[in-house]
Design a protein around this motif. Structure first.
Motif, mmCIF file in Angstrom:
data_model
loop_
_atom_site.group_PDB
_atom_site.id
_atom_site.type_symbol
_atom_site.label_atom_id
_atom_site.label_comp_id
_atom_site.label_asym_id
_atom_site.label_seq_id
_atom_site.Cartn_x
_atom_site.Cartn_y
_atom_site.Cartn_z
ATOM 1 N N GLU A 35 4.635 20.395 -15.534
ATOM 2 C CA GLU A 35 4.842 19.637 -16.774
ATOM 3 C C GLU A 35 5.995 20.216 -17.581
ATOM 4 N N ARG A 36 6.115 21.553 -17.569
ATOM 5 C CA ARG A 36 7.224 22.174 -18.291
ATOM 6 C C ARG A 36 8.562 21.808 -17.640
ATOM 7 N N LEU A 37 8.589 21.764 -16.294
ATOM 8 C CA LEU A 37 9.813 21.373 -15.590
ATOM 9 C C LEU A 37 10.176 19.929 -15.923
ATOM 10 N N GLN A 38 9.140 19.071 -15.992
ATOM 11 C CA GLN A 38 9.394 17.659 -16.305
ATOM 12 C C GLN A 38 9.912 17.498 -17.728
ATOM 13 N N ARG A 39 9.534 18.450 -18.620
ATOM 14 C CA ARG A 39 10.054 18.401 -19.994
ATOM 15 C C ARG A 39 11.460 18.973 -20.061
ATOM 16 N N GLY A 40 11.965 19.511 -18.947
ATOM 17 C CA GLY A 40 13.336 19.997 -18.917
ATOM 18 C C GLY A 40 13.493 21.474 -19.249
ATOM 19 N N GLU A 41 12.398 22.237 -19.246
ATOM 20 C CA GLU A 41 12.539 23.675 -19.518
ATOM 21 C C GLU A 41 13.195 24.373 -18.332
ATOM 22 N N SER A 42 13.939 25.432 -18.621
ATOM 23 C CA SER A 42 14.595 26.167 -17.540
ATOM 24 C C SER A 42 13.600 27.123 -16.889
ATOM 25 N N ASP A 43 13.957 27.611 -15.680
ATOM 26 C CA ASP A 43 13.082 28.533 -14.965
ATOM 27 C C ASP A 43 12.787 29.766 -15.820
ATOM 28 N N GLU A 44 13.839 30.294 -16.493
ATOM 29 C CA GLU A 44 13.662 31.506 -17.288
ATOM 30 C C GLU A 44 12.697 31.250 -18.455
ATOM 31 N N TRP B 130 0.829 -1.204 0.000
ATOM 32 C CA TRP B 130 0.000 0.000 0.000
ATOM 33 C C TRP B 130 0.867 1.259 0.000
ATOM 34 N N SER B 131 1.928 1.263 0.851
ATOM 35 C CA SER B 131 2.736 2.480 0.953
ATOM 36 C C SER B 131 3.529 2.691 -0.330
ATOM 37 N N ALA B 132 3.960 1.581 -0.983
ATOM 38 C CA ALA B 132 4.670 1.729 -2.251
ATOM 39 C C ALA B 132 3.722 2.344 -3.292
ATOM 40 N N HIS B 133 2.480 1.884 -3.264
ATOM 41 C CA HIS B 133 1.513 2.410 -4.208
ATOM 42 C C HIS B 133 1.258 3.892 -3.935
ATOM 43 N N ALA B 134 1.170 4.236 -2.632
ATOM 44 C CA ALA B 134 0.868 5.616 -2.276
ATOM 45 C C ALA B 134 2.019 6.530 -2.641
ATOM 46 N N ALA B 135 3.255 6.009 -2.556
ATOM 47 C CA ALA B 135 4.403 6.870 -2.810
ATOM 48 C C ALA B 135 4.706 6.997 -4.294
ATOM 49 N N ALA B 136 4.223 6.029 -5.101
ATOM 50 C CA ALA B 136 4.621 5.998 -6.505
ATOM 51 C C ALA B 136 4.199 7.232 -7.306
ATOM 52 N N PRO B 137 2.917 7.651 -7.272
ATOM 53 C CA PRO B 137 2.555 8.773 -8.142
ATOM 54 C C PRO B 137 3.088 10.088 -7.591
ATOM 55 N N GLY B 138 2.987 11.122 -8.392
ATOM 56 C CA GLY B 138 3.461 12.419 -7.942
ATOM 57 C C GLY B 138 4.874 12.658 -8.427
ATOM 58 N N PRO B 139 5.220 13.910 -8.683
ATOM 59 C CA PRO B 139 6.533 14.251 -9.232
ATOM 60 C C PRO B 139 7.598 14.191 -8.151
ATOM 61 N N PRO B 140 8.874 14.130 -8.537
ATOM 62 C CA PRO B 140 9.960 14.160 -7.559
ATOM 63 C C PRO B 140 9.879 15.438 -6.722
ATOM 64 N N ALA B 141 10.282 15.312 -5.458
ATOM 65 C CA ALA B 141 10.164 16.448 -4.539
ATOM 66 C C ALA B 141 10.943 17.660 -5.040
ATOM 67 N N GLU B 142 12.055 17.408 -5.734
ATOM 68 C CA GLU B 142 12.890 18.529 -6.179
ATOM 69 C C GLU B 142 12.148 19.372 -7.216
ATOM 70 N N LEU B 143 11.452 18.682 -8.173
ATOM 71 C CA LEU B 143 10.696 19.410 -9.191
ATOM 72 C C LEU B 143 9.537 20.164 -8.553
ATOM 73 N N GLU B 144 8.887 19.501 -7.600
ATOM 74 C CA GLU B 144 7.764 20.107 -6.895
ATOM 75 C C GLU B 144 8.219 21.403 -6.208
ATOM 76 N N ALA B 145 9.402 21.349 -5.590
ATOM 77 C CA ALA B 145 9.924 22.527 -4.895
ATOM 78 C C ALA B 145 10.225 23.646 -5.877
ATOM 79 N N ARG B 146 10.804 23.290 -7.051
ATOM 80 C CA ARG B 146 11.091 24.317 -8.065
ATOM 81 C C ARG B 146 9.794 24.921 -8.575
ATOM 82 N N MET B 147 8.781 24.046 -8.770
ATOM 83 C CA MET B 147 7.492 24.533 -9.256
ATOM 84 C C MET B 147 6.904 25.526 -8.260
ATOM 85 N N LEU B 148 6.971 25.188 -6.954
ATOM 86 C CA LEU B 148 6.389 26.078 -5.943
ATOM 87 C C LEU B 148 7.156 27.397 -5.878
ATOM 88 N N ALA B 149 8.498 27.326 -6.047
ATOM 89 C CA ALA B 149 9.294 28.555 -6.011
ATOM 90 C C ALA B 149 8.930 29.455 -7.187
#
Lengths: 175, 132
Positions: B66-75, B15-34
């Protein structure tokens, strides 16, 4: 005498400047951002012809009008007379973008109010709308024959706006 | 008993593996929030795209992610969204002819005020008012 008049003049100037900034802007923030840019890609299923999807490039060659609407949007039915007047007054392709809606209520809405659109594209999750910079429905765009956005209006379209802005623009674009 | 424990442990792990699987990596999430913290939610007053619960803000957060996941830069991402929504999207609008007053207006008003004060002070030093 200057001691009195100079501060007063400066103060009056400041009042005028601040009053001008307070005056409600004619258009909501960011409204003209898309004008002058290439229309974003549109590859979406059609509500009216599910087997014949339509893309932006199918619409090149002649100016066209994109109207973003939804059946849950109350002001959208208010602007229908203006849209119908536009289509009646001249030959122009009016394309509807059904934004964050479901097919059944959208089709029922068109049946109830009358359908002014030559084609209705379905944007279920709002991704296409986001590409067009749609913030709140209804919004209307005029796109020229080369696929460049020439005009954008956020909010309800009035017959006066159609008569005074959109029709002359379409005429100048050779639509 | 041990078998039961093992079975429930396996279930919990699955169950915990299933719960943890979806969702983007924490690093991308943090960049997105910033990134979205620098953007004004266009349909709500005084709230950023990062913090607003408006559906449009959620769409913009998904778009940035989604743009971060495609590798676009912040700028690249900020520029693409600015082209789409205009300068009003950004809390720090870029410097241009139409935003020059916004950037330099307060500072120049302050300079004018300082100049006036300096002049008044100099004037009074030269001709002190009789009651001082």
């Amino acid at each position: 005498m200057t001691r009195f008049w100079l501060p007063l003049a400066l103060f009056a100037g400041l009042v005028v400047l601040l009053a001008a900034a307070l005056r409600p802007a004619g258009a909501p923030a960011g409204s003209a951002a898309m004008v002058g840019q290439a229309a974003p890609a549109l590859s979406l299923p059609r509500l009216d012809e599910p087997r014949a999807p339509m893309s932006r490039d199918d619409l090149l060659g002649k100016p066209w009008v994109l109207n973003v609407w939804a059946s849950w949007c109350a002001p959208c039915s208010e602007e229908l007379p203006a849209l119908k007047a536009l289509v009646a007054s001249r030959e122009v392709r009016l394309v509807g973008l059904n934004y964050k809606d479901r097919d059944a209520p959208a089709a029922a809405w068109l049946a109830r109010h009358g359908n002014p659109y030559a084609a209705t594209l379905v944007d279920v999750d709002g991704r296409a709308g986001l590409e067009w910079g749609v913030v709140a429905v209804p919004e209307t765009f005029v796109i020229d024959r080369d696929g460049i956005v020439r005009f954008k209006h956020s909010g309800v379209l009035t017959e006066a706006l159609v008569r005074e802005r959109i029709v002359p623009l379409l005429e100048s674009l050779g639509g | 008993m041990a078998r039961r424990w093992l079975a429930s442990l396996a279930l919990w792990l699955a169950w915990s593996a299933h719960a943890a699987a979806p969702g983007p990596p924490a690093e991308l999430e943090a960049r997105m929030l910033a990134l979205t913290a620098q953007m004004r939610c266009l349909v709500c007053q005084n709230d950023s795209v990062a913090h607003s619960s408006a559906p449009l803000a959620a769409d913009l957060r998904r778009d940035v992610l989604e743009r971060l996941q495609r590798g676009e830069s912040d700028e690249q991402i900020v520029e693409a969204l600015r082209r789409r929504h205009g300068d009003a999207l950004l809390y720090r609008p870029p410097l241009s002819g139409s935003t020059a007053l916004l950037w330099f207006g307060p500072a120049s008003l302050l300079l004018v005020a300082l100049a006036v004060v300096a002049r008044v002070v100099r004037e009074r030093r030269r001709h002190p008012p009789p009651d001082v």
